[in-house]
Scaffold this motif. Structure first.
Motif, PDB file in Angstrom:
ATOM      1  N   ASP A   5       0.827  -1.206   0.000  1.00 43.77           N
ATOM      2  CA  ASP A   5       0.000   0.000   0.000  1.00 43.77           C
ATOM      3  C   ASP A   5       0.869   1.267   0.000  1.00 43.77           C
ATOM      4  O   ASP A   5       1.687   1.470   0.903  1.00 43.77           O
ATOM      5  N   VAL A   6       0.682   2.109  -0.994  1.00 43.13           N
ATOM      6  CA  VAL A   6       1.472   3.332  -1.140  1.00 43.13           C
ATOM      7  C   VAL A   6       1.249   4.258   0.052  1.00 43.13           C
ATOM      8  O   VAL A   6       2.199   4.825   0.601  1.00 43.13           O
ATOM      9  N   GLY A   7       0.007   4.415   0.477  1.00 44.12           N
ATOM     10  CA  GLY A   7      -0.299   5.315   1.592  1.00 44.12           C
ATOM     11  C   GLY A   7       0.388   4.902   2.876  1.00 44.12           C
ATOM     12  O   GLY A   7       0.929   5.745   3.608  1.00 44.12           O
TER      13      GLY A   7
ATOM     14  N   SER B 122       4.755   5.626   6.825  1.00 43.73           N
ATOM     15  CA  SER B 122       5.894   5.037   7.548  1.00 43.73           C
ATOM     16  C   SER B 122       7.182   5.821   7.348  1.00 43.73           C
ATOM     17  O   SER B 122       8.083   5.755   8.178  1.00 43.73           O
ATOM     18  N   GLN B 123       7.275   6.565   6.265  1.00 47.02           N
ATOM     19  CA  GLN B 123       8.504   7.288   5.941  1.00 47.02           C
ATOM     20  C   GLN B 123       8.343   8.808   6.075  1.00 47.02           C
ATOM     21  O   GLN B 123       9.121   9.584   5.511  1.00 47.02           O
ATOM     22  N   ARG B 124       7.346   9.211   6.843  1.00 48.28           N
ATOM     23  CA  ARG B 124       7.066  10.637   7.042  1.00 48.28           C
ATOM     24  C   ARG B 124       8.294  11.386   7.576  1.00 48.28           C
ATOM     25  O   ARG B 124       8.561  12.519   7.180  1.00 48.28           O
ATOM     26  N   SER B 125       9.061  10.747   8.462  1.00 47.23           N
ATOM     27  CA  SER B 125      10.230  11.414   9.053  1.00 47.23           C
ATOM     28  C   SER B 125      11.293  11.750   8.003  1.00 47.23           C
ATOM     29  O   SER B 125      12.167  12.586   8.253  1.00 47.23           O
ATOM     30  N   HIS B 126      11.212  11.119   6.842  1.00 49.71           N
ATOM     31  CA  HIS B 126      12.163  11.371   5.755  1.00 49.71           C
ATOM     32  C   HIS B 126      11.552  12.253   4.658  1.00 49.71           C
ATOM     33  O   HIS B 126      12.158  12.427   3.601  1.00 49.71           O
ATOM     34  N   GLY B 127      10.339  12.773   4.920  1.00 47.42           N
ATOM     35  CA  GLY B 127       9.681  13.623   3.927  1.00 47.42           C
ATOM     36  C   GLY B 127       9.407  12.904   2.627  1.00 47.42           C
ATOM     37  O   GLY B 127       9.418  13.498   1.554  1.00 47.42           O
ATOM     38  N   GLU B 128       9.113  11.609   2.722  1.00 48.18           N
ATOM     39  CA  GLU B 128       8.923  10.802   1.507  1.00 48.18           C
ATOM     40  C   GLU B 128       7.642  11.203   0.790  1.00 48.18           C
ATOM     41  O   GLU B 128       6.617  11.484   1.407  1.00 48.18           O
ATOM     42  N   ARG B 129       7.728  11.203  -0.535  1.00 47.63           N
ATOM     43  CA  ARG B 129       6.560  11.468  -1.384  1.00 47.63           C
ATOM     44  C   ARG B 129       6.735  10.695  -2.680  1.00 47.63           C
ATOM     45  O   ARG B 129       7.826  10.211  -2.997  1.00 47.63           O
ATOM     46  N   VAL B 130       5.660  10.587  -3.436  1.00 46.45           N
ATOM     47  CA  VAL B 130       5.712   9.921  -4.733  1.00 46.45           C
ATOM     48  C   VAL B 130       6.064  10.970  -5.779  1.00 46.45           C
ATOM     49  O   VAL B 130       5.358  11.964  -5.932  1.00 46.45           O
TER      50      VAL B 130
ATOM     51  N   TRP C 158      10.075   7.164  -5.666  1.00 46.50           N
ATOM     52  CA  TRP C 158       9.978   7.775  -4.346  1.00 46.50           C
ATOM     53  C   TRP C 158      10.990   8.908  -4.273  1.00 46.50           C
ATOM     54  O   TRP C 158      12.094   8.795  -4.805  1.00 46.50           O
ATOM     55  N   SER C 159      10.633   9.971  -3.593  1.00 45.81           N
ATOM     56  CA  SER C 159      11.551  11.069  -3.311  1.00 45.81           C
ATOM     57  C   SER C 159      11.570  11.242  -1.798  1.00 45.81           C
ATOM     58  O   SER C 159      10.518  11.385  -1.174  1.00 45.81           O
ATOM     59  N   ALA C 160      12.760  11.212  -1.208  1.00 47.36           N
ATOM     60  CA  ALA C 160      12.872  11.306   0.250  1.00 47.36           C
ATOM     61  C   ALA C 160      14.193  11.957   0.632  1.00 47.36           C
ATOM     62  O   ALA C 160      15.147  11.971  -0.147  1.00 47.36           O
ATOM     63  N   ARG C 161      14.227  12.445   1.860  1.00 46.39           N
ATOM     64  CA  ARG C 161      15.426  13.093   2.380  1.00 46.39           C
ATOM     65  C   ARG C 161      16.143  12.122   3.328  1.00 46.39           C
ATOM     66  O   ARG C 161      15.566  11.659   4.297  1.00 46.39           O
ATOM     67  N   HIS C 162      17.401  11.836   2.992  1.00 47.44           N
ATOM     68  CA  HIS C 162      18.269  11.006   3.828  1.00 47.44           C
ATOM     69  C   HIS C 162      19.619  11.698   3.919  1.00 47.44           C
ATOM     70  O   HIS C 162      20.126  12.211   2.914  1.00 47.44           O
TER      71      HIS C 162
ATOM     72  N   LEU D  43      19.712   1.793   6.702  1.00 42.49           N
ATOM     73  CA  LEU D  43      18.644   1.022   6.051  1.00 42.49           C
ATOM     74  C   LEU D  43      17.867   0.172   7.059  1.00 42.49           C
ATOM     75  O   LEU D  43      16.644   0.026   6.937  1.00 42.49           O
ATOM     76  N   ILE D  44      18.545  -0.386   8.054  1.00 42.39           N
ATOM     77  CA  ILE D  44      17.832  -1.137   9.102  1.00 42.39           C
ATOM     78  C   ILE D  44      16.841  -0.209   9.805  1.00 42.39           C
ATOM     79  O   ILE D  44      15.693  -0.591  10.058  1.00 42.39           O
ATOM     80  N   ARG D  45      17.240   1.017  10.092  1.00 37.63           N
ATOM     81  CA  ARG D  45      16.345   1.984  10.724  1.00 37.63           C
ATOM     82  C   ARG D  45      15.141   2.295   9.832  1.00 37.63           C
ATOM     83  O   ARG D  45      13.998   2.337  10.289  1.00 37.63           O
ATOM     84  N   VAL D  46      15.387   2.504   8.548  1.00 32.74           N
ATOM     85  CA  VAL D  46      14.309   2.835   7.600  1.00 32.74           C
ATOM     86  C   VAL D  46      13.305   1.676   7.512  1.00 32.74           C
ATOM     87  O   VAL D  46      12.082   1.894   7.572  1.00 32.74           O
ATOM     88  N   ILE D  47      13.781   0.454   7.369  1.00 35.51           N
ATOM     89  CA  ILE D  47      12.883  -0.707   7.255  1.00 35.51           C
ATOM     90  C   ILE D  47      12.156  -0.946   8.580  1.00 35.51           C
ATOM     91  O   ILE D  47      10.974  -1.304   8.596  1.00 35.51           O
ATOM     92  N   THR D  48      12.824  -0.720   9.695  1.00 38.75           N
ATOM     93  CA  THR D  48      12.175  -0.860  11.006  1.00 38.75           C
ATOM     94  C   THR D  48      11.035   0.149  11.146  1.00 38.75           C
ATOM     95  O   THR D  48       9.950  -0.198  11.645  1.00 38.75           O
TER      96      THR D  48
END
Length: 148
Positions: free
Chosen positions: A23-25, A30-38, A55-59, A132-137
Protein backbone atom coordinates in the motif's frame (compact mmCIF):
# COMPACT_ATOMS: atom_id res chain seq x y z
CA UNK A 1 27.09 -7.53 -1.51
CA UNK A 2 25.91 -6.34 1.93
CA UNK A 3 22.58 -7.65 3.15
CA UNK A 4 20.43 -8.00 6.24
CA UNK A 5 17.15 -9.65 7.23
CA UNK A 6 14.54 -8.34 9.66
CA UNK A 7 11.63 -10.39 10.99
CA UNK A 8 8.46 -9.19 12.66
CA UNK A 9 5.40 -11.03 13.97
CA UNK A 10 2.18 -9.31 12.94
CA UNK A 11 -1.18 -10.27 14.53
CA UNK A 12 -3.04 -10.56 11.20
CA UNK A 13 -3.43 -13.12 8.39
CA UNK A 14 -0.70 -13.23 5.69
CA UNK A 15 -3.14 -11.97 3.01
CA UNK A 16 -3.82 -8.80 4.99
CA UNK A 17 -0.18 -8.15 5.86
CA UNK A 18 0.83 -8.78 2.23
CA UNK A 19 -1.76 -6.29 0.95
CA UNK A 20 -0.80 -3.58 3.45
CA UNK A 21 2.87 -4.05 2.57
CA UNK A 22 2.11 -3.02 -1.03
CA UNK A 23 0.00 0.00 0.00
CA UNK A 24 1.47 3.33 -1.14
CA UNK A 25 -0.30 5.32 1.59
CA UNK A 26 1.06 3.14 4.37
CA UNK A 27 4.56 3.41 2.92
CA UNK A 28 4.31 7.21 2.83
CA UNK A 29 3.05 7.29 6.42
CA UNK A 30 5.89 5.04 7.55
CA UNK A 31 8.50 7.29 5.94
CA UNK A 32 7.07 10.64 7.04
CA UNK A 33 10.23 11.41 9.05
CA UNK A 34 12.16 11.37 5.76
CA UNK A 35 9.68 13.62 3.93
CA UNK A 36 8.92 10.80 1.51
CA UNK A 37 6.56 11.47 -1.38
CA UNK A 38 5.71 9.92 -4.73
CA UNK A 39 7.57 11.67 -7.57
CA UNK A 40 5.95 9.49 -10.26
CA UNK A 41 3.69 6.49 -10.41
CA UNK A 42 0.72 5.39 -8.33
CA UNK A 43 -0.01 7.83 -5.49
CA UNK A 44 -2.49 5.66 -3.57
CA UNK A 45 -3.70 2.08 -3.38
CA UNK A 46 -1.80 -1.15 -3.77
CA UNK A 47 1.16 -1.63 -6.10
CA UNK A 48 0.95 -4.58 -8.50
CA UNK A 49 3.28 -6.84 -10.48
CA UNK A 50 5.31 -4.83 -13.01
CA UNK A 51 4.51 -1.39 -11.59
CA UNK A 52 7.21 1.20 -11.16
CA UNK A 53 7.11 3.98 -8.61
CA UNK A 54 9.57 6.79 -7.98
CA UNK A 55 9.98 7.77 -4.35
CA UNK A 56 11.55 11.07 -3.31
CA UNK A 57 12.87 11.31 0.25
CA UNK A 58 15.43 13.09 2.38
CA UNK A 59 18.27 11.01 3.83
CA UNK A 60 21.48 12.37 5.35
CA UNK A 61 20.15 15.89 4.70
CA UNK A 62 19.92 15.33 0.93
CA UNK A 63 16.91 14.62 -1.26
CA UNK A 64 17.16 11.36 -3.22
CA UNK A 65 14.93 9.77 -5.85
CA UNK A 66 14.66 6.03 -6.28
CA UNK A 67 12.56 4.27 -8.89
CA UNK A 68 11.51 0.78 -7.84
CA UNK A 69 9.99 -2.06 -9.85
CA UNK A 70 7.60 -4.46 -8.11
CA UNK A 71 8.02 -8.04 -9.37
CA UNK A 72 7.87 -11.71 -8.41
CA UNK A 73 4.46 -11.17 -6.78
CA UNK A 74 3.08 -14.38 -5.26
CA UNK A 75 0.17 -13.31 -3.04
CA UNK A 76 0.23 -13.88 -0.06
CA UNK A 77 3.68 -15.50 0.13
CA UNK A 78 6.12 -12.91 -1.20
CA UNK A 79 7.01 -10.09 -3.55
CA UNK A 80 10.16 -8.23 -4.43
CA UNK A 81 11.10 -4.73 -5.43
CA UNK A 82 14.35 -3.54 -6.90
CA UNK A 83 15.83 -0.22 -7.79
CA UNK A 84 15.81 0.45 -11.52
CA UNK A 85 17.08 4.04 -11.11
CA UNK A 86 18.48 5.76 -8.07
CA UNK A 87 21.32 6.25 -5.64
CA UNK A 88 22.43 2.64 -5.15
CA UNK A 89 24.64 0.58 -7.43
CA UNK A 90 22.24 -2.25 -6.55
CA UNK A 91 19.17 -2.55 -4.28
CA UNK A 92 16.83 -5.55 -3.91
CA UNK A 93 14.12 -5.92 -1.23
CA UNK A 94 12.50 -9.35 -0.77
CA UNK A 95 9.27 -9.32 1.28
CA UNK A 96 8.11 -12.71 2.64
CA UNK A 97 5.02 -13.61 4.65
CA UNK A 98 4.63 -16.87 6.56
CA UNK A 99 1.42 -17.83 8.35
CA UNK A 100 1.76 -18.53 12.07
CA UNK A 101 -0.74 -19.34 14.78
CA UNK A 102 -2.64 -16.11 15.21
CA UNK A 103 -0.73 -14.10 12.66
CA UNK A 104 2.12 -13.69 10.20
CA UNK A 105 5.88 -13.77 10.32
CA UNK A 106 6.92 -10.92 8.02
CA UNK A 107 10.50 -11.14 6.74
CA UNK A 108 12.36 -8.39 4.89
CA UNK A 109 15.68 -9.19 3.23
CA UNK A 110 17.62 -6.28 1.79
CA UNK A 111 20.58 -6.78 -0.57
CA UNK A 112 22.28 -3.50 -1.45
CA UNK A 113 25.48 -1.96 -2.71
CA UNK A 114 26.45 1.69 -2.73
CA UNK A 115 28.22 3.17 -5.76
CA UNK A 116 31.87 4.26 -5.93
CA UNK A 117 33.66 0.92 -5.46
CA UNK A 118 35.90 0.75 -2.36
CA UNK A 119 34.54 4.03 -0.96
CA UNK A 120 30.99 2.72 -1.34
CA UNK A 121 31.94 -0.51 0.44
CA UNK A 122 33.26 1.51 3.38
CA UNK A 123 30.02 3.55 3.45
CA UNK A 124 27.96 0.34 3.37
CA UNK A 125 29.80 -1.10 6.38
CA UNK A 126 30.10 2.08 8.42
CA UNK A 127 26.81 3.89 7.75
CA UNK A 128 24.40 2.53 5.15
CA UNK A 129 23.54 -0.83 6.71
CA UNK A 130 22.51 0.80 10.02
CA UNK A 131 20.57 3.51 8.20
CA UNK A 132 18.64 1.02 6.05
CA UNK A 133 17.83 -1.14 9.10
CA UNK A 134 16.35 1.98 10.72
CA UNK A 135 14.31 2.84 7.60
CA UNK A 136 12.88 -0.71 7.25
CA UNK A 137 12.17 -0.86 11.01
CA UNK A 138 10.16 2.39 10.73
CA UNK A 139 8.16 0.84 7.88
CA UNK A 140 7.58 -2.36 9.84
CA UNK A 141 6.49 -0.35 12.91
CA UNK A 142 3.80 1.32 10.76
CA UNK A 143 2.60 -2.07 9.48
CA UNK A 144 2.43 -3.39 13.06
CA UNK A 145 0.53 -0.28 14.21
CA UNK A 146 -1.93 -0.71 11.35
CA UNK A 147 -3.01 -4.04 12.85
CA UNK A 148 -2.86 -3.01 16.53
Amino acid sequence: MPSFTLERRIPAPPEDVFDVSLDVGLHLTSQRSHGERVASGRTSGRLAEGEQITWSARHFGLRFRMTSLVFDVERPRRFRDRQVRGPFASFLHTHEFEGLDGGTLMRDTIDFRSPFGPIGRMVDVSVMRRHLIRVITERNDAISEHFA
